[in-house]
Design a protein around this motif. Structure first.
Motif, PDB file in Angstrom:
ATOM      1  N   GLU A 223     -19.514  -0.329   1.390  1.00 38.25           N
ATOM      2  CA  GLU A 223     -18.653  -1.334   0.769  1.00 38.25           C
ATOM      3  C   GLU A 223     -19.370  -1.800  -0.486  1.00 38.25           C
ATOM      4  O   GLU A 223     -20.467  -2.361  -0.402  1.00 38.25           O
ATOM      5  CB  GLU A 223     -18.439  -2.507   1.728  1.00 38.25           C
TER       6      GLU A 223
ATOM      7  N   GLU B 154     -12.684 -12.080  -1.706  1.00 41.98           N
ATOM      8  CA  GLU B 154     -11.344 -11.537  -1.486  1.00 41.98           C
ATOM      9  C   GLU B 154     -11.347 -10.428  -0.419  1.00 41.98           C
ATOM     10  O   GLU B 154     -10.386 -10.280   0.333  1.00 41.98           O
ATOM     11  CB  GLU B 154     -10.779 -10.988  -2.800  1.00 41.98           C
ATOM     12  N   GLN B 155     -12.430  -9.656  -0.369  1.00 37.28           N
ATOM     13  CA  GLN B 155     -12.482  -8.550   0.580  1.00 37.28           C
ATOM     14  C   GLN B 155     -12.560  -9.052   2.028  1.00 37.28           C
ATOM     15  O   GLN B 155     -12.012  -8.434   2.931  1.00 37.28           O
ATOM     16  CB  GLN B 155     -13.660  -7.617   0.268  1.00 37.28           C
TER      17      GLN B 155
ATOM     18  N   ALA C 229      -5.170  -8.116   6.766  1.00 38.02           N
ATOM     19  CA  ALA C 229      -4.796  -6.821   7.352  1.00 38.02           C
ATOM     20  C   ALA C 229      -4.524  -6.983   8.852  1.00 38.02           C
ATOM     21  O   ALA C 229      -3.585  -6.386   9.384  1.00 38.02           O
ATOM     22  CB  ALA C 229      -5.907  -5.793   7.118  1.00 38.02           C
TER      23      ALA C 229
ATOM     24  N   ASN D 159      -4.828   1.463   7.352  1.00 35.57           N
ATOM     25  CA  ASN D 159      -5.829   0.398   7.374  1.00 35.57           C
ATOM     26  C   ASN D 159      -5.933  -0.379   6.071  1.00 35.57           C
ATOM     27  O   ASN D 159      -6.582  -1.401   6.017  1.00 35.57           O
ATOM     28  CB  ASN D 159      -7.195   0.964   7.730  1.00 35.57           C
ATOM     29  N   LEU D 160      -5.360   0.143   5.012  1.00 35.46           N
ATOM     30  CA  LEU D 160      -5.386  -0.595   3.742  1.00 35.46           C
ATOM     31  C   LEU D 160      -3.955  -0.953   3.356  1.00 35.46           C
ATOM     32  O   LEU D 160      -3.520  -0.764   2.226  1.00 35.46           O
ATOM     33  CB  LEU D 160      -6.067   0.233   2.645  1.00 35.46           C
ATOM     34  N   GLN D 161      -3.231  -1.510   4.337  1.00 37.78           N
ATOM     35  CA  GLN D 161      -1.840  -1.868   4.122  1.00 37.78           C
ATOM     36  C   GLN D 161      -1.692  -2.816   2.943  1.00 37.78           C
ATOM     37  O   GLN D 161      -2.467  -3.750   2.791  1.00 37.78           O
ATOM     38  CB  GLN D 161      -1.297  -2.573   5.363  1.00 37.78           C
TER      39      GLN D 161
ATOM     40  N   ILE E  81      -4.382 -14.793  -0.742  1.00 38.28           N
ATOM     41  CA  ILE E  81      -3.716 -13.498  -0.524  1.00 38.28           C
ATOM     42  C   ILE E  81      -2.307 -13.715   0.046  1.00 38.28           C
ATOM     43  O   ILE E  81      -1.355 -13.041  -0.341  1.00 38.28           O
ATOM     44  CB  ILE E  81      -4.555 -12.591   0.409  1.00 38.28           C
TER      45      ILE E  81
ATOM     46  N   LEU F 183      -6.858  -5.040  -3.581  1.00 36.58           N
ATOM     47  CA  LEU F 183      -7.315  -6.088  -2.664  1.00 36.58           C
ATOM     48  C   LEU F 183      -8.674  -5.816  -2.022  1.00 36.58           C
ATOM     49  O   LEU F 183      -9.361  -6.739  -1.621  1.00 36.58           O
ATOM     50  CB  LEU F 183      -6.287  -6.292  -1.539  1.00 36.58           C
ATOM     51  N   MET F 184      -9.052  -4.545  -1.900  1.00 34.94           N
ATOM     52  CA  MET F 184     -10.259  -4.245  -1.132  1.00 34.94           C
ATOM     53  C   MET F 184     -11.407  -3.705  -1.970  1.00 34.94           C
ATOM     54  O   MET F 184     -12.394  -3.196  -1.430  1.00 34.94           O
ATOM     55  CB  MET F 184      -9.927  -3.278   0.016  1.00 34.94           C
ATOM     56  N   GLY F 185     -11.317  -3.796  -3.288  1.00 34.73           N
ATOM     57  CA  GLY F 185     -12.410  -3.319  -4.121  1.00 34.73           C
ATOM     58  C   GLY F 185     -12.675  -1.842  -3.872  1.00 34.73           C
ATOM     59  O   GLY F 185     -11.744  -1.087  -3.593  1.00 34.73           O
ATOM     60  N   THR F 186     -13.936  -1.450  -3.946  1.00 34.54           N
ATOM     61  CA  THR F 186     -14.271  -0.038  -3.815  1.00 34.54           C
ATOM     62  C   THR F 186     -14.954   0.257  -2.488  1.00 34.54           C
ATOM     63  O   THR F 186     -15.923  -0.384  -2.117  1.00 34.54           O
ATOM     64  CB  THR F 186     -15.188   0.409  -4.968  1.00 34.54           C
ATOM     65  N   MET F 187     -14.400   1.238  -1.780  1.00 33.17           N
ATOM     66  CA  MET F 187     -14.953   1.699  -0.516  1.00 33.17           C
ATOM     67  C   MET F 187     -15.357   3.157  -0.718  1.00 33.17           C
ATOM     68  O   MET F 187     -14.539   3.958  -1.161  1.00 33.17           O
ATOM     69  CB  MET F 187     -13.846   1.590   0.525  1.00 33.17           C
ATOM     70  N   THR F 188     -16.606   3.468  -0.444  1.00 30.35           N
ATOM     71  CA  THR F 188     -17.099   4.831  -0.635  1.00 30.35           C
ATOM     72  C   THR F 188     -17.348   5.466   0.719  1.00 30.35           C
ATOM     73  O   THR F 188     -17.997   4.862   1.573  1.00 30.35           O
ATOM     74  CB  THR F 188     -18.386   4.797  -1.477  1.00 30.35           C
TER      75      THR F 188
ATOM     76  N   GLY G 256     -13.575  -6.846   4.825  1.00 29.43           N
ATOM     77  CA  GLY G 256     -12.321  -6.190   5.211  1.00 29.43           C
ATOM     78  C   GLY G 256     -12.425  -4.683   5.365  1.00 29.43           C
ATOM     79  O   GLY G 256     -11.419  -4.030   5.667  1.00 29.43           O
ATOM     80  N   THR G 257     -13.608  -4.123   5.183  1.00 32.22           N
ATOM     81  CA  THR G 257     -13.759  -2.677   5.389  1.00 32.22           C
ATOM     82  C   THR G 257     -13.310  -2.356   6.805  1.00 32.22           C
ATOM     83  O   THR G 257     -13.835  -2.922   7.760  1.00 32.22           O
ATOM     84  CB  THR G 257     -15.226  -2.251   5.184  1.00 32.22           C
TER      85      THR G 257
ATOM     86  N   GLU H  14      -0.145 -14.595  -2.784  1.00 31.29           N
ATOM     87  CA  GLU H  14       0.032 -13.452  -3.692  1.00 31.29           C
ATOM     88  C   GLU H  14       0.986 -12.407  -3.104  1.00 31.29           C
ATOM     89  O   GLU H  14       1.767 -11.795  -3.826  1.00 31.29           O
ATOM     90  CB  GLU H  14      -1.353 -12.840  -3.932  1.00 31.29           C
TER      91      GLU H  14
ATOM     92  N   TYR I 212      -9.152 -10.193   2.879  1.00 31.93           N
ATOM     93  CA  TYR I 212      -8.268  -9.070   3.159  1.00 31.93           C
ATOM     94  C   TYR I 212      -8.363  -8.615   4.615  1.00 31.93           C
ATOM     95  O   TYR I 212      -7.360  -8.214   5.212  1.00 31.93           O
ATOM     96  CB  TYR I 212      -8.527  -7.875   2.224  1.00 31.93           C
TER      97      TYR I 212
END
Lengths: 343, 343
Positions: free
Chosen positions: B320, B326-327, B334, A168-170, B21, A312-317, B158-159, B24, B330
């Motif tokens: 998220e 950008e997210q 994706a 999912n985070l290709q 993107i 590309l997707m920053g931070t996912m927790t 994009g999560t 890039e 993405y």
């Protein structure tokens, strides 16, 4: 109807959970994937071993374990073989490695896996040892022989950390991993917070079944280190072992440390971190003060948390909330479905 | 080298992020998938439209937008066509629907999508309207015509919420969805907490660019309702519209309410909930008091959170953290990779 033969190495809580899910979802798998899953071997250290090319009756075996703690002694399918014998000689399509983590080497589990891959069999691994100590070697052989090597349940049970990054985070590059990945230490720190002694908390956790007989490897951070080595090897392309990680456990944390943190509005947590700086990978495990306003401070009990940062997707927790054994079983089951889908 | 032709409907912040993107990752896509992505049409409401079967120079277009706010007027590729014309007549392989959400019907975006699917083209949708009002109809046509219909960026940028459930939680039945899905209201509530008036917070958010000119649909919960309708239609097999959701916004929340909650150790959050009870689906959006010890209380600023509960995997909570444009880009990218992989 297609048929897939599975060998289970290990049949503790995890293996039994996998067996229960296989029974529960049997008809759905047959319907959706036109495939029957047949368990042809189960090996254990203390309960005996079963091998049956016609398929083991999981319902009966689960009942036996429930009643007597061991496999039926009289069974004609009972064999005096060990896990490696089964990996090397039994006819199966998928080997499921669920033996206990062997610290310092992860060698035995790796041997089972290599034996299967050498024979061109797919492998599902629930043991973080092989990923922490021998990932590159295993991955190379799997690729060479066109076998699947999947291991979703090694970190945070069935929470699909590895699949999310892979599928999912290709094209995202993982730049940072952070987490609370060991619930024993998290539970102990929380108990200290509430005025209990470490001894009392450990006793309580053992009674409730989620703290091991000897929690030394948890308390000193080695279990978390094995998980972090697995994570950075797989997700950040590293080639390290837990020995390369700077580890500080929670054994020296006192009630005073916790009170001092609390006075600043913080809590103490055993935090795992991996990040790149100037092209260099840093991996570290140590107790840290975390603000009570941070999501990490709210992760308590048996819950765990991981944060994945990518370009590309920053931070996912991702928080796994109060997992039961079923969730670890699901991780193995999901890996099996991934293999079945591609049959 | 394969080639995939893409039509972009909408070129605001999101469309521009997608374009950046694509530029890039151009070489990486060519290398990994042996595929060139060519944007053959871009439509906008106020900047003009571009159609060029040879491929639009994205770098030049982004530069133009940066400098003048519109497409190059003199360009021979400039056409007086609208989004529906493009969806119906231009030669593309993938339509990317990124027009603004149209409340109450989601009709225009749905028309674009249906036009593409009727022609057997794949669709990526970043607009939650079609999912909230017409999901069943669209999904049926996509399936009938063997087209992909993907929409990852509609909820939490994009999560990969939809992909995780579809690909990584196989055979899990979603029994509950919970979330803080609207950052405008979350930001306003947080401002009120800190003693500001709603008016002040909105002005500040507009200045920082993440609160819309008219935030009525956010404040009254309609934007969150569109997301929840999309989520339950896709993930829980429902067939509802936002009108079927019991919605209470935050417009009547006062500083007194917030102080009263704080006195109990709680914060106020606009919580979205969907769950099944006695075979009946309940979907509700309303301000709720959340304990400060709960992860949801720590979700502030532009962050969002969702919890997915399934029969086999318990509850997984995904935060998220402070997404940028950008997210969202993405999410569309994706989806495009998912289509490219299957070419």
């Amino acid at each position: 109807m297609k048929k897939i033969n599975v060998a289970l190495l290990g049949f503790g809580n995890l293996g039994q959970s996998v067996a229960r899910i296989l029974l529960e979802k049997k008809e759905e798998i047959e319907k959706v994937y036109n495939t029957t899953v047949s368990v042809v071997a189960i090996t254990t250290k203390t309960r005996g071993n079963l091998v049956d090319a016609w398929g083991i009756d999981l319902e009966r075996v689960l009942g036996n374990i429930q009643e007597t703690g061991v496999f039926p002694k009289a069974s004609e399918t009972m064999l005096q073989r060990n896990a490696l014998d089964v990996a090397e000689a039994v006819e199966y399509d998928v080997l499921v490695e669920m033996t206990p983590l062997e610290y310092a080497t992860g060698r035995m589990a790796t041997d089972h896996i290599m034996a299967a891959l050498k024979r061109g069999k797919h492998v599902i691994c629930a043991n973080k040892g092989p990923l922490a100590w021998h990932y590159k070697e295993i991955e190379a052989l799997a690729e060479k022989n066109g076998c699947k090597f999947l291991f979703e349940s090694t970190v945070m049970d069935g929470t699909p950390i590895f699949s999310i990054v892979r599928e999912n985070l290709q094209m995202c590059k993982v730049t940072e991993i952070k987490g609370i990945l060991n619930s024993t230490t998290n539970y102990i720190l929380q108990g200290l917070e509430h005025g209990k002694t470490a001894k009392e908390v450990v006793a309580e956790g053992k009674k409730r079944g989620f703290i091991e007989t000897n929690p030394k490897n948890d308390v000193e951070g080695h279990e978390a280190a094995a998980k972090m080595a697995a994570l950075v090897n797989v997700l950040m392309g590293a080639d390290i072992t837990p020995d390369d990680i700077e580890v500080t456990g929670i054994e020296d944390i006192t009630k005073e440390d916790i009170d001092k943190a609390a006075a600043k509005g913080n809590v103490l947590k055993l935090i795992c971190r991996a990040y790149e700086k100037n092209g260099q990978l840093h991996v570290k495990i140590a107790p840290e003060e975390i603000s009570k306003l941070n999501a990490y401070a709210t992760v308590t009990g048996t819950s765990q948390v991981i944060s994945i940062t990518t370009d590309l997707m920053g931070t996912m927790t991702i928080i796994e909330e109060s997992p039961e054994m079923e969730q670890a079983g699901y991780g193995v089951f999901a890996d099996l479905l991934t293999i079945i889908k591609d049959l």
